[in-house]
Design a protein around this motif. Sequence first.
Motif, PDB file in Angstrom:
ATOM      1  N   ILE A  21      -4.987  -1.432  12.584  1.00  0.00           N
ATOM      2  CA  ILE A  21      -4.661  -0.141  13.212  1.00  0.00           C
ATOM      3  C   ILE A  21      -3.198   0.191  12.967  1.00  0.00           C
ATOM      4  CG2 ILE A  21      -4.685   1.178  15.359  1.00  0.00           C
ATOM      5  CD1 ILE A  21      -6.669  -0.851  16.469  1.00  0.00           C
ATOM      6  N   ASP A  22      -2.345  -0.819  13.078  1.00  0.00           N
ATOM      7  CA  ASP A  22      -0.914  -0.625  12.853  1.00  0.00           C
ATOM      8  C   ASP A  22      -0.674  -0.118  11.427  1.00  0.00           C
ATOM      9  OD1 ASP A  22       1.853  -0.795  12.756  1.00  0.00           O
ATOM     10  OD2 ASP A  22       1.925  -2.597  13.977  1.00  0.00           O
ATOM     11  N   LEU A  23      -1.393  -0.695  10.479  1.00  0.00           N
ATOM     12  CA  LEU A  23      -1.283  -0.256   9.086  1.00  0.00           C
ATOM     13  C   LEU A  23      -1.690   1.204   8.961  1.00  0.00           C
ATOM     14  CD1 LEU A  23      -0.918  -0.915   6.047  1.00  0.00           C
ATOM     15  CD2 LEU A  23      -3.312  -1.610   6.026  1.00  0.00           C
ATOM     16  N   TRP A  24      -2.813   1.556   9.599  1.00  0.00           N
ATOM     17  CA  TRP A  24      -3.297   2.944   9.562  1.00  0.00           C
ATOM     18  C   TRP A  24      -2.228   3.891  10.092  1.00  0.00           C
ATOM     19  CZ3 TRP A  24      -4.114   6.697  13.332  1.00  0.00           C
ATOM     20  CH2 TRP A  24      -4.899   7.790  12.947  1.00  0.00           C
ATOM     21  N   LYS A  25      -1.620   3.507  11.206  1.00  0.00           N
ATOM     22  CA  LYS A  25      -0.644   4.385  11.838  1.00  0.00           C
ATOM     23  C   LYS A  25       0.684   4.434  11.090  1.00  0.00           C
ATOM     24  CE  LYS A  25       1.772   5.162  16.203  1.00  0.00           C
ATOM     25  NZ  LYS A  25       2.352   6.351  15.633  1.00  0.00           N
ATOM     26  N   GLY A  26       1.089   3.296  10.494  1.00  0.00           N
ATOM     27  CA  GLY A  26       2.448   3.212   9.980  1.00  0.00           C
ATOM     28  C   GLY A  26       2.608   3.360   8.478  1.00  0.00           C
ATOM     29  N   VAL A  27       1.511   3.300   7.725  1.00  0.00           N
ATOM     30  CA  VAL A  27       1.665   3.282   6.268  1.00  0.00           C
ATOM     31  C   VAL A  27       2.257   4.599   5.760  1.00  0.00           C
ATOM     32  CG1 VAL A  27      -0.619   4.143   5.585  1.00  0.00           C
ATOM     33  CG2 VAL A  27       0.551   2.502   4.152  1.00  0.00           C
ATOM     34  N   GLY A  28       2.064   5.681   6.506  1.00  0.00           N
ATOM     35  CA  GLY A  28       2.603   6.977   6.105  1.00  0.00           C
ATOM     36  C   GLY A  28       4.114   6.979   6.022  1.00  0.00           C
ATOM     37  N   LEU A  29       4.757   6.244   6.908  1.00  0.00           N
ATOM     38  CA  LEU A  29       6.218   6.176   6.877  1.00  0.00           C
ATOM     39  C   LEU A  29       6.684   5.447   5.623  1.00  0.00           C
ATOM     40  CD1 LEU A  29       8.881   6.759   8.217  1.00  0.00           C
ATOM     41  CD2 LEU A  29       8.655   4.645   9.513  1.00  0.00           C
ATOM     42  N   ALA A  30       6.031   4.312   5.313  1.00  0.00           N
ATOM     43  CA  ALA A  30       6.383   3.566   4.100  1.00  0.00           C
ATOM     44  C   ALA A  30       6.173   4.448   2.875  1.00  0.00           C
ATOM     45  CB  ALA A  30       5.546   2.295   4.003  1.00  0.00           C
ATOM     46  N   THR A  31       5.059   5.173   2.847  1.00  0.00           N
ATOM     47  CA  THR A  31       4.766   6.061   1.720  1.00  0.00           C
ATOM     48  C   THR A  31       5.855   7.114   1.561  1.00  0.00           C
ATOM     49  OG1 THR A  31       2.443   5.743   2.251  1.00  0.00           O
ATOM     50  CG2 THR A  31       2.962   7.498   0.705  1.00  0.00           C
ATOM     51  N   LEU A  32       6.231   7.701   2.679  1.00  0.00           N
ATOM     52  CA  LEU A  32       7.251   8.750   2.661  1.00  0.00           C
ATOM     53  C   LEU A  32       8.572   8.214   2.122  1.00  0.00           C
ATOM     54  CD1 LEU A  32       7.319  11.688   3.791  1.00  0.00           C
ATOM     55  CD2 LEU A  32       8.545  10.735   5.726  1.00  0.00           C
ATOM     56  N   ILE A  33       8.975   7.040   2.580  1.00  0.00           N
ATOM     57  CA  ILE A  33      10.236   6.451   2.119  1.00  0.00           C
ATOM     58  C   ILE A  33      10.152   6.156   0.623  1.00  0.00           C
ATOM     59  CG2 ILE A  33      11.728   4.418   2.322  1.00  0.00           C
ATOM     60  CD1 ILE A  33      11.014   4.363   5.301  1.00  0.00           C
ATOM     61  N   TYR A  34       9.005   5.648   0.190  1.00  0.00           N
ATOM     62  CA  TYR A  34       8.853   5.366  -1.241  1.00  0.00           C
ATOM     63  C   TYR A  34       8.848   6.637  -2.076  1.00  0.00           C
ATOM     64  CZ  TYR A  34       8.183   0.329  -1.434  1.00  0.00           C
ATOM     65  OH  TYR A  34       8.388  -1.007  -1.421  1.00  0.00           O
ATOM     66  N   ILE A  35       8.250   7.710  -1.560  1.00  0.00           N
ATOM     67  CA  ILE A  35       8.249   8.965  -2.322  1.00  0.00           C
ATOM     68  C   ILE A  35       9.688   9.430  -2.541  1.00  0.00           C
ATOM     69  CG2 ILE A  35       7.665  11.420  -2.200  1.00  0.00           C
ATOM     70  CD1 ILE A  35       5.010  10.618  -0.946  1.00  0.00           C
ATOM     71  N   ILE A  39       0.831  -1.203   0.000  1.00  0.00           N
ATOM     72  CA  ILE A  39       0.000   0.000   0.000  1.00  0.00           C
ATOM     73  C   ILE A  39       0.865   1.253   0.000  1.00  0.00           C
ATOM     74  CG2 ILE A  39      -1.812   1.253   1.251  1.00  0.00           C
ATOM     75  CD1 ILE A  39      -2.835  -1.449   2.181  1.00  0.00           C
ATOM     76  N   GLY A  40       1.985   1.204   0.712  1.00  0.00           N
ATOM     77  CA  GLY A  40       2.900   2.342   0.744  1.00  0.00           C
ATOM     78  C   GLY A  40       3.393   2.692  -0.648  1.00  0.00           C
ATOM     79  N   LEU A  41       3.771   1.665  -1.427  1.00  0.00           N
ATOM     80  CA  LEU A  41       4.255   1.927  -2.784  1.00  0.00           C
ATOM     81  C   LEU A  41       3.147   2.500  -3.664  1.00  0.00           C
ATOM     82  CD1 LEU A  41       6.358   1.828  -4.989  1.00  0.00           C
ATOM     83  CD2 LEU A  41       5.838  -0.576  -5.361  1.00  0.00           C
ATOM     84  N   LEU A  42       1.940   1.900  -3.562  1.00  0.00           N
ATOM     85  CA  LEU A  42       0.837   2.394  -4.394  1.00  0.00           C
ATOM     86  C   LEU A  42       0.491   3.835  -4.033  1.00  0.00           C
ATOM     87  CD1 LEU A  42      -1.443  -0.778  -4.496  1.00  0.00           C
ATOM     88  CD2 LEU A  42       0.124   0.074  -6.239  1.00  0.00           C
ATOM     89  N   LEU A  43       0.447   4.132  -2.738  1.00  0.00           N
ATOM     90  CA  LEU A  43       0.143   5.506  -2.324  1.00  0.00           C
ATOM     91  C   LEU A  43       1.225   6.465  -2.814  1.00  0.00           C
ATOM     92  CD1 LEU A  43      -1.205   5.098   1.328  1.00  0.00           C
ATOM     93  CD2 LEU A  43      -2.432   6.005  -0.632  1.00  0.00           C
ATOM     94  N   ALA A  44       2.480   6.016  -2.736  1.00  0.00           N
ATOM     95  CA  ALA A  44       3.575   6.893  -3.163  1.00  0.00           C
ATOM     96  C   ALA A  44       3.469   7.197  -4.648  1.00  0.00           C
ATOM     97  CB  ALA A  44       4.917   6.242  -2.842  1.00  0.00           C
TER      98      ALA A  44
END
Lengths: 288, 274
Positions: A159-173, A83-88
């Motif tokens: 909940i963990d996904l909700w809280k943490g996916v932003g970090l994965a997204t940021l790294i992918y961006i 999800i992080g990659l797709l969001l990025a």
Amino acid sequence: MSARQRSPYPYWFIAPAAAIYIALFLVPTIASFWFSLTRWDLFTTEFIGMENFRQFLKEPQLINGLVNTVIYAVLTSGTKTVIGLLLAVLLTSGLYAQGFLRTVIFFPVLVSTIGVGITFFELMHPTKGALNLGLAAIGLPKVGWLTSPSLALYSVALIDLWKGVGLATLIYIAGLASISPDYYEAARIDGATRIQQFRRITVPLVRPATITVVTLSLISGLRSFDLIWATTKGGPGFSSDVLASVIYKQYQAGFYGLSTAGNVILFLLIAVLVLPLTLWMNRTEADQ
Amino acid sequence: MKQRQYINGLMALAVASVIFIVPFVYIFLMAAKTKQQASTLDFSWPQEWHFWANLVEVVQTRNYMLLLAYFNSTVITVGAVTLLVLFGAMVGYVLQRRPSAASRLVFGFVIAGLMIPPAVVPTIWVLQGLGLFKTLTGMILIQVAYGLSFSVLLFRSFIATVPRDLDEAALIDGAKPWQIFYRVVLPLLKPVTVTLIVVQSIAIFNDFTNPLYYLPGKENVTVQLTLFNFQSQFQSQFNLLFMNILLVTIPPLIVFIFFNRQIVAGMTAGAVKG
């Protein structure tokens, strides 16, 4: 300069950090291997060999914690990566209000895990929670998010996904920004579709970011404690216990040797899962 | 094409708002409700705004425990981050400038510190032996020990961009090693230092697990521990519980507004090439 001149970068610069690290991290880690073999009350130790580990692998609630840890870590790490990659990709495609969206998705990363846990505990309340009221409003049955033994662990992972996916997204961006636009332009001229570009250009070239995301989220997933403790405390029963919560429960109960054995198992689990994974990912990167 | 992007953007905005903003709106609304209305837990507008009254009541609970918690958390955060900057920069500097077998060994320990989970009870045993268990000093040193690896890695990669010519010029001018580091190199590390301060402050301020283990006891409460304990105490007073959550959420929000760029830099360090 004379041959035996002292280096301008003396090793004593390392000393203060090393003293703290050795005393409060290295010594306890090494001592844990000894204490995990004992029955221990902080004052006296009695050597009992592998008894603690045998208990860990025999008692259903303890082995259950071990299995849950792996499920939880693989699940949260996998979903955050995908999800992080797709969001990025979505958030670098020139969307309207893209900067604002990045901010909104990232902010939960910075918020207290306990605060997030309590908030979702109330939002997931079986009868009064907003989540179930929302489901009921569109005609769906209510769900025992945190109260159903078969579901609790997955709800916490959500909940963990909700809280943490932003970090994965940021790294992918950050990773996507380092891919040269020339590749995409060449692919477009050759008539590659969006999906082909994603599979043939984005996924391979964003690999360093993927390695970071997978490793980080897998380690933090395996060590995860506070979110589980703030929502289910490992319950109902022992259904959402993970190693870190078992370690805490055994510590509270005064079984220090058993608790430390749990720590050693967690250490071995991380070594067994993360080390080969990072070696493999870095190797396949070098091959390309 | 332009129009489609616009519509897609609006849709993404709507979905993301529901998923990521609504929980925060919920916290805010709950924190403003009366005790009766908050007890239904539903998503509704406050009938009466009790925002200020709730705020005062939370702060006064248990003899102003929240103020003590903010004080303790601040002491721990400031103390630990100061040491993390100074010691982390010193190690990162030597590791970057002096490639040797010893440096590689130290670097191995730095990586190990990122991966290995702390052995909890043996750490308590060491802290007791040192007389630091249940003390703020002990808690600060624990946070330093656990945060050092990240700090060293961040400084090491940044110091690679500081030209060695500067050190050598200072050396020829007769500067001592400590002077070169403290007077020449350290001032140039300001951008990465700001990043480290921001990222580590948030991590340490939000830390729950370590104070739970190493800092038990009423006089040592931290912000996260207080919030966790209030969860059981405020079981029938959700307005106060959510006011507490709101108060805990505000410091990182303020930091985020002012240091957005530094946070992003710190969190994505190593993403492009570790």
